[in-house]
Design an enzyme around this catalytic site. Structure first.
Site: not given
Length: 529
Positions: A489-491, A493-494
């Site tokens: 999951p990138c959320n 980091l995004a």
DNA sequence: GTGAAAATGAATTCCGTG
DNA sequence: CACGGAATTCATTTTCAC
């Protein structure tokens, strides 16, 4: 203009000669690439230049990360809590995590704590000869390194002269500690189909060499230090940063850490169009000359409000011909941030889900039906791979596994990896797909049936459920795992996250450590058999 | 309850200029 | 090279309509 004839011909052949600006851009890029002695991505030209396989990334570990500088005593308690939480999330016991934090102090980095704990586990395992259930059953080189760290730095045992120390000193001299990760420009990694770069080989750190092959993905523009940490965990492999705008009409800046060969890659055919107008021919008629966009920005998880498109229409209707410059600027700003395209006179609109599917390299209607809402389609697609990009990297597997592969797919989403391998013509023997979202699992299952797959598709819900027993059983019954793919999951980091962009230790993005945990387990099981 | 719409900045990199 | 403005970004939460 002074470009070599040969180069001009090559570029014109690739791109046609209608667009002068485009040609010039390509030529400039080309000439830079050809003349630059230093490639944007570091490679080791030959083994004799250094007697170790350690890259310049190697120096983040030693406590000088920025977070420790501004922490005050009052703050350190909560910081420790965060670390404790992270460690527990990573699967370590609370007790051993607490001991590690106490021993190394509140300023210690997460990596040091992990090193400490795993080293302690190894020591315990050695002391007790008979390892108990909770202790690791496999000890590999990475663990041995951590063991040394534990013995020398923590137990204070005397230090024999070791290679690491020498390297460390050398790197101290270069003062690489605070060096910000350098994203390549152009962001083409080890090359893309339309722009070859003259890197044909790279040397991987020993511990990274497969089998199994692994392929890890996440957003390129993560908070500072995140990619260094991820690279360090994934056996010091340097990330390959690629923008999918070289594969399709939309940007998608991503980093990939993998141990795949990089020579003789080939793309999926036909090559997708790389401009908006080629991708959506019907927009040509309505596209104003002052909107200079030729490509879209990153496709994300939600679309813009209807209100904005309506405001733009009204603004446009106030003027007969071209609107004044300040209005143009405002409209362009909205168009860029929300990826709007011109679909009628004075009319802009966000992309439809099936248009997003096509841009990302999925079959049309891949996410349609099966009780999935439109909102969820956008969400799942926005979180997905760009299939052509990933397929280009995975294409080298076709020769290695002509009879097909066994795939462990973590955080599968809507099955970008599976689709890529299928489109490459690599048979899927057994696919173990781990995905939390039920609607996404349904999408993959549905695709699996639609495409008449011959292999087995095994669904799992949670990466936390993937442990030693589970993996051993899997590998015994299906004949090993060839490839482990995952984009965690990138959320957290995004860049577009406004509320919880808290880095690798964030609630969801910390699942990266489960990718590492599972990959490391598989590696250990394989080397011990 | 569900799904769609609307409102909600900041971190970081890029790029041109002095 | 330093600086400042422009550009970009796998999102979350609340509100609203049904």
């Amino acid at each position: 203009m002074g470009f070599p004839l040969e180069m001009v011909c090559e570029v014109i052949q690739e791109h046609g000669e209608e667009n002068e600006d485009k040609l010039l851009e390509e030529l400039l890029t080309y000439s830079v690439l050809k003349s630059a002695p230093k490639s944007p991505v570091k490679v080791e030209p030959n083994p004799c230049s250094s007697d170790c396989a350690v890259s310049s990334w190697d120096d983040l570990s030693d406590s000088d990360d920025t977070s420790s500088d501004y922490e005050e005593t009052t703050k350190s308690v909560s910081v420790s809590d965060g670390k404790l939480l992270s460690l527990v999330k990573m699967g370590y016991k609370e007790e051993e995590s607490l001991i590690a934090i106490e021993r190394l102090g509140p300023k210690s980095s997460l990596e040091e704590l992990v090193d400490f704990i795993s080293a302690a586990q190894v020591v315990k395992a050695e002391d007790v000869l008979l390892p108990s259930e909770d202790q690791p059953r496999y000890v590999d080189n990475a663990k041995l390194k951590k063991l040394r760290y534990y013995e020398y730095e923590v137990l204070g045992r005397k230090k024999p002269r070791v290679c690491e120390k020498k390297i460390l000193n050398n790197e101290d001299d270069e003062n690489d500690y605070d060096e910000v990760l350098h994203l390549p420009n152009p962001m083409i990694g080890f090359g893309v189909p339309t722009k070859s770069i003259f890197i044909t080989h790279r040397k991987l750190p020993k511990e990274a060499i497969g089998p199994p092959y692994f392929y890890y993905e996440n957003v390129a523009l993560a908070p500072k230090g995140v990619w260094q940490t991820m690279s360090r965990f994934l056996y010091d492999v340097e990330p390959e940063f690629v923008d999918s705008k070289y594969f399709c009409a939309a940007a998608r800046k991503r980093g990939y850490i993998h141990n795949l060969p990089i020579e003789n890659r080939f793309p999926l055919l036909p090559l997708p169009p790389r401009t908006i107008k080629e991708s959506f021919p019907l927009t040509r008629k309505w596209w104003p000359s002052w909107d200079s966009r030729t490509q879209l920005n990153c496709l994300r998880t939600s679309i813009c409000s209807v209100k904005i498109t309506d405001t733009i229409r009204k603004n446009m209707e106030d003027y007969d011909g071209e609107p004044p410059q300040h209005v143009q600027k405002e409209i362009l700003y909205q168009c860029r941030t929300f990826n709007l395209v011109w679909v009628g006179r004075n009319k802009v609109a966000p992309l439809e889900p099936d248009e997003v599917e096509t841009l990302l390299g999925f079959p049309r209607n891949h996410t349609r039906g099966g009780g999935i809402s439109r909102t969820d389609r956008y969400k799942s697609l926005g979180n997905s791979f760009q299939v052509d990009t990933v397929a280009y990297h995975l294409s080298v597997l076709k020769k290695i596994y002509p009879k097909g592969i066994n795939l462990l797919s973590l955080f599968s989403g809507i099955g970008g990896a599976e689709v890529a391998l299928h489109r490459l013509g690599i048979p899927l023997k057994t696919v173990v797909s781990v995905e939390k979202s039920e609607v996404n699992r349904n999408v993959v299952r549905s695709w699996w049936e639609q495409t008449n797959q011959k292999g087995n598709l095994i669904d799992m819900n949670d990466v936390k459920d993937v442990g030693v027993e589970c993996l051993e059983q899997m590998m015994n019954s299906y004949g090993g795992i060839d490839l482990i793919i995952g984009g965690s999951p990138c959320n957290n980091l995004a860049g577009s996250n406004r509320v919880s962009r808290n880095g690798l230790e964030g609630k969801e993005s910390s699942l990266f450590f489960d990718y590492f945990r599972i990959l490391d387990l598989v590696k250990n099981i394989m080397t011990n058999n």
